[in-house]
Design a protein around this motif. Structure first.
Motif, short mmCIF file in Angstrom:
data_model
loop_
_atom_site.label_atom_id
_atom_site.label_comp_id
_atom_site.label_asym_id
_atom_site.label_seq_id
_atom_site.Cartn_x
_atom_site.Cartn_y
_atom_site.Cartn_z
N TYR A 140 27.61 11.65 6.89
CA TYR A 140 28.20 12.35 8.35
C TYR A 140 27.32 11.20 9.41
O TYR A 140 26.33 11.56 9.41
N GLN A 141 28.22 10.93 10.38
CA GLN A 141 27.71 10.56 11.80
C GLN A 141 26.80 9.36 11.36
O GLN A 141 26.32 8.76 12.32
N ASP A 142 27.41 8.47 10.16
CA ASP A 142 26.76 7.30 10.31
C ASP A 142 24.65 7.30 10.01
O ASP A 142 24.05 6.44 10.14
N VAL A 143 24.02 8.33 9.47
CA VAL A 143 23.44 8.72 9.60
C VAL A 143 22.51 7.79 8.52
O VAL A 143 23.51 8.40 6.87
N SER A 144 21.00 7.92 7.91
CA SER A 144 21.37 7.50 7.26
C SER A 144 20.60 8.53 6.03
O SER A 144 20.34 10.08 5.73
N CYS A 145 20.39 8.57 5.43
CA CYS A 145 20.35 9.66 3.44
C CYS A 145 19.11 9.67 3.31
O CYS A 145 18.21 9.00 3.99
N GLU A 146 18.59 11.09 2.92
CA GLU A 146 16.54 11.59 2.62
C GLU A 146 16.39 9.91 2.25
O GLU A 146 16.53 9.94 0.62
N PRO A 147 15.27 9.57 2.64
CA PRO A 147 14.59 8.52 1.61
C PRO A 147 14.19 9.11 0.67
O PRO A 147 13.88 7.81 -0.78
N ILE A 148 13.72 10.03 -0.22
CA ILE A 148 13.43 10.54 -1.15
C ILE A 148 14.62 10.97 -2.88
O ILE A 148 14.95 9.95 -3.50
N THR A 149 15.37 11.50 -2.07
CA THR A 149 17.07 12.27 -2.69
C THR A 149 17.34 11.18 -2.51
O THR A 149 18.81 10.73 -3.96
N GLY A 150 17.92 10.17 -2.13
CA GLY A 150 18.93 9.99 -1.68
C GLY A 150 20.41 10.84 -1.18
O GLY A 150 21.73 10.17 -0.41
N ARG A 151 20.64 11.74 -0.84
CA ARG A 151 21.42 12.84 -0.23
C ARG A 151 21.13 12.35 1.00
O ARG A 151 20.41 12.37 2.00
N CYS A 152 22.61 12.75 1.65
CA CYS A 152 23.23 12.72 2.74
C CYS A 152 22.22 14.32 3.23
O CYS A 152 22.46 15.45 3.02
N PRO A 153 21.47 14.40 4.63
CA PRO A 153 21.38 15.20 5.29
C PRO A 153 22.40 16.08 6.16
O PRO A 153 23.48 16.31 5.53
N ALA A 154 21.88 17.40 5.21
CA ALA A 154 22.76 18.94 5.98
C ALA A 154 23.33 18.59 7.96
O ALA A 154 21.64 18.07 8.18
N VAL A 155 23.84 18.95 8.43
CA VAL A 155 23.77 18.92 9.37
C VAL A 155 24.40 20.38 9.84
O VAL A 155 25.41 21.09 9.71
N GLU A 156 23.73 21.03 10.39
CA GLU A 156 23.92 22.63 11.15
C GLU A 156 23.63 23.60 9.14
O GLU A 156 24.75 24.51 9.17
N GLY A 157 22.70 22.69 8.68
CA GLY A 157 23.48 24.03 7.14
C GLY A 157 24.58 23.65 6.40
O GLY A 157 24.14 23.90 4.82
N VAL A 158 25.20 22.59 6.85
CA VAL A 158 25.99 21.88 5.99
C VAL A 158 26.43 20.51 5.76
O VAL A 158 25.90 20.06 6.58
N ARG A 159 26.03 20.20 4.08
CA ARG A 159 25.83 18.40 4.44
C ARG A 159 27.48 18.32 4.34
O ARG A 159 28.28 18.91 3.63
N LYS A 160 27.78 17.02 5.01
CA LYS A 160 28.83 16.98 5.24
C LYS A 160 28.33 14.85 5.45
O LYS A 160 27.59 14.17 5.18
N SER A 219 1.00 -1.75 0.06
CA SER A 219 0.34 -0.12 -0.04
C SER A 219 0.59 1.28 -0.40
O SER A 219 0.47 2.24 0.21
N CYS A 220 1.98 0.92 -0.30
CA CYS A 220 3.13 2.09 0.13
C CYS A 220 2.55 3.05 1.32
O CYS A 220 2.98 4.14 0.96
N GLU A 221 2.67 2.39 2.37
CA GLU A 221 2.33 2.84 3.27
C GLU A 221 3.67 2.94 4.41
O GLU A 221 3.50 3.44 5.08
N TRP A 222 4.82 2.32 3.74
CA TRP A 222 5.34 2.81 4.68
C TRP A 222 7.22 3.09 3.95
O TRP A 222 7.18 3.16 2.69
N ALA A 223 7.40 4.73 4.81
CA ALA A 223 9.07 4.67 4.68
C ALA A 223 9.95 4.09 4.45
O ALA A 223 10.00 2.95 5.30
N CYS A 224 10.71 4.33 3.57
CA CYS A 224 11.78 3.76 3.37
C CYS A 224 12.73 3.63 4.78
O CYS A 224 12.41 4.24 4.99
N ASN A 225 13.84 2.31 4.69
CA ASN A 225 13.70 1.94 6.09
C ASN A 225 15.28 2.87 5.94
O ASN A 225 15.91 3.02 5.24
N PRO A 226 16.27 2.78 7.05
CA PRO A 226 17.74 3.70 7.02
C PRO A 226 18.24 2.75 6.08
O PRO A 226 18.37 1.74 6.27
#
Length: 716
Positions: free
Chosen positions: A634-654, A611-618
């Motif tokens: 950075y810090q082994d966090v998961s990427c953004e589930p839609i684009t695959g980009r790594c999230p920014a930390v304090e406004g900077v993508r690391k 049903s496409c009800e589950w958000a992507c797993n980390p």
């Protein structure tokens, strides 16, 4: 002076070399160095690293070097005449060579004595470091006792691993393993403790586990310890308790919605469009006001008034005087007017047919005028129009006859018109020749079926039948029509139905068979009732049974004839599609699954499941979550589930050390290394440095020191 190589440190990517000067010391009585117990004898070696491959023999609780014919690297392990004891050195010295030499301890903190391996137990004096506190490279501050431990390890032997959960990827203390506090935060979300090695207790989340989970998660489940979100326990399961919504289940339902995750819509039949209870969906009840709008009842105001009842909360009874027993309008209480028929039954008038006819009127809607020839001066029965018959007096004025006194006597007789015996006396018995009265014979009744009165000249009143009109009609004739006074059958007038809705048979005294309804049971149930339950025999609507839906999955409305609107599915169409089907396609109206295209993904980017009800797993992203994150955010966090980009930390993508790019999937190149590849390699020889650590794998160019080749080699 001679150069001695120091130990090979576990976990480092290369050898760390240092030099020290071995000073002569008084000769000891015995030369051989006895090592503590180790797993493999060949690992036992002198501080000088010589003879570490010699054959080892176990004697007592010690390992000692073998002597005699055993050699290593072409040298004797030790002198044969000095192999029968243990080398003992004075305080402040330790065994340093196989020839019986004791070496002074390094610069131990506070002048403390080193152990038999030359290790300083409490660390080094300011300006010195190394295992033996014998290295000085101009350091002015006292380094940690284990300065040589690689990142991610700690302890006296560097064999303990940091938890890896320090806030913002901070390195743990090399001695204690504790994580440092940064702006009052020690651990990443989901962990606690000095070493950040303890997961949050149930009901807590966030950095250092300082936040309390919402108490509104479905089934009182604990929230996720890192994000604080309430979990969804399975497909089709809610996140929040009734009355709450949002990832944290901290938002109460908006006006007009209720239930788990606030997915249900309040009934539109609440009085004055008042809101419903966010937990139960019950319409709110205000003091002195009704709960439901006219025509509806029940806690949710979703039950239409039953036949014969109308008004707010269905509190009022219909008058019961609508034409042919028709039901009044469940909202206004008005009797219906259809096909040119009158509104009210005989004897009644008004919109609700609750006003009796005036004394000079009678019939349906009271539109007929009583005969002016009644002996009582124009007063008649409001239902039949019959003139009243008083004891000992004729019904009509002179010259008139009939129940309504609307027939002129033939021949102009005055009071007593010439009468004939009726043919309704039982068994065709003749009436009395003088009075016209039918005389019973033996135990037989007076009149034939359908008639009554002394002369058997009166038809049975509506609702009665049989001989002498002694029996009551028991059927449900259409619109309350009177049954046949002779055989009790219901009439079929002008092509209309014979029976009221829900009834069938000549006498209209038989219930409709299952899955039929309406007048004469002539209609078939066409709705998709839940579990194929038979529809209501009167209205054809599917039954509303407490605890179960009205309609099958994919259908709604009282008759279960309408399919779910776009975005809804399930029994009674109460379930809401996930909204994450690819290209905005709608889900299956029965089970809520997103359609499977001939090619390509089923779900929009960031979601998966039938049903496409589950958000992507980390660790995953994209359409159907079938793409994997780079794993180097950075810090082994998961990427953004839609684009695959790594999230920014304090406004900077690391990115982790060694990678760069929006997805941190590009290895450092062009002589760079470290986080986001922002550091320049040193003066490596032959090849670029390691993209993660910056270490030069092929060594340094002349004049630079390993491992990073960023500092010049001091001249001896």
């Amino acid at each position: 002076m001679r150069l001695l190589t120091l130990f090979l440190l576990t976990g480092l990517s290369g050898l760390v070399l240092a030099s020290r000067v071995e000073k002569p010391s008084p000769r000891a009585h015995l030369v051989c160095f006895q090592c503590p117990y180790v797993t493999r004898p060949q690992d036992c070696r002198l501080v000088t690293s010589k003879c570490h491959t010699c054959k080892i023999e176990q004697t007592g609780n010690y390992w000692k070097l073998g002597c005699g014919e055993h050699h290593c690297n072409g040298q004797e392990c030790c002198r044969t005449n000095l192999c029968n004891g243990r080398l003992t050195c004075p305080s402040g010295q330790y065994p340093g060579a196989e020839d019986g030499t004791c070496i002074p301890c390094g610069h131990c903190l506070g002048g403390a004595a080193c152990d038999s391996d030359g290790h300083c137990p409490n660390g080094c004096e300011p300006g010195w470091h190394g295992i033996g506190c014998d290295q000085n490279e101009g350091v002015t501050a006292t380094p940690p006792a284990n300065l040589d431990c690689p990142p991610g390890r700690y302890g006296s032997d560097c064999m303990s691993f940091c938890s890896g959960r320090c806030y913002l990827g901070s390195v743990c203390d090399a001695v204690t393993g504790e994580c440092p506090e940064l702006n009052g935060v020690r651990c990443i979300p989901g962990y606690q403790g000095l070493k950040c090695d303890q997961p949050c207790d149930a009901g807590r989340y966030g950095p250092n586990c300082v936040n309390a989970c919402s108490k509104n998660c479905y089934n009182d489940t604990a929230c996720y310890s890192d994000s604080g979100f309430c979990p969804i326990l399975g497909a089709g399961m809610p996140r929040c308790k009734s009355g709450w919504e949002g990832s944290f289940c901290q938002l109460d339902c908006e006006r007009g919605r209720w239930g788990q995750d606030c997915t249900n819509v309040c009934s539109a039949q609440c009085w004055d469009f008042s809101p419903c209870d966010v937990v139960s969906g019950n319409c709110e009840l205000f003091l002195g006001k009704p709960r439901c709008a006219s025509g509806w009842s029940g806690y949710n105001c979703d039950t239409p008034c039953p036949r014969g009842i109308y008004g707010e909360d269905c509190l009022y009874n219909c008058s019961g005087h609508c034409y042919h027993g028709a039901a009044c309008d469940r909202i206004t209480g008005f009797c219906p007017v259809t096909h040119g028929d009158p509104r009210c039954a005989s004897g009644w008038r008004g919109e609700t047919c609750e006003i009796s006819c005036p004394h000079d009127r009678y019939g349906e809607d009271c539109v007929q005028v009583c005969s002016s020839h009644c002996r009582e001066g124009g007063l008649c029965d409001g239902v039949t129009g019959f003139c009243p018959l008083l004891p000992g007096q004729p019904r009509c004025e002179d010259g008139w006859t009939g129940a309504k006194c609307d027939q002129i006597c033939s021949g102009g007789e005055s009071e007593a018109c010439v009468q004939k015996c009726t043919n309704h006396c039982y068994s065709d018995n003749a009436c009395d020749p003088n009075t016209g009265v039918c005389s019973p014979v033996g135990s037989n009744p007076r009149c034939k079926a359908g008639w009554f009165g002394e002369r058997c000249d009166k038809p049975c009143p509506p609702g009665s039948h049989g001989v002498d009109c002694q029996q009551i009609c028991t059927g449900h004739c259409y619109h309350g029509a009177a049954c046949n006074p002779v055989d009790e059958t219901c009439p079929q007038l002008n092509g209309r139905a014979r029976c009221e809705p829900g009834w069938q048979g000549p006498k209209c005294d038989m219930h409709c068979a299952p899955h039929t309804f309406g007048a004469d049971c002539s209609s078939l149930c066409t709705g998709e009732c839940y579990n194929n339950t038979p529809c209501d025999t009167v209205t054809g609507a599917c039954p509303s049974i407490p605890g179960q839906p009205r309609c099958k999955a994919g259908y709604h409305n009282p008759y279960c004839e309408q399919t779910c609107i776009t975005g809804r599915y399930g029994a009674d169409c109460l379930q809401v599609c996930s909204g994450n089907c690819i290209n905005g396609s709608t889900c299956n109206r029965e089970i809520g699954h997103c359609p499977i295209p001939e090619s390509g993904p089923r779900c929009e980017a960031g979601f998966f499941g039938e049903s496409c009800e589950w958000a992507c797993n980390p660790g995953t992203h994209g359409e159907d979550c079938n793409q994997h994150c780079s794993g180097h955010c950075y810090q082994d966090v998961s990427c953004e589930p839609i684009t695959g980009r790594c999230p920014a930390v304090e406004g900077v993508r690391k990115c982790e050390a060694g990678y760069h790019g929006d997805k941190c999937d590009i290895v450092c190149e062009g002589g760079t290394f470290g986080e986001n590849c922002q550091q320049k390699c040193g003066m490596c020889s032959g090849s670029s440095c390691d993209p993660v650590t910056g270490v030069c794998p092929g060594g340094c160019q002349a004049g630079y020191s390993p491992p990073l080749c960023t500092s010049t080699t001091p001249r001896l």
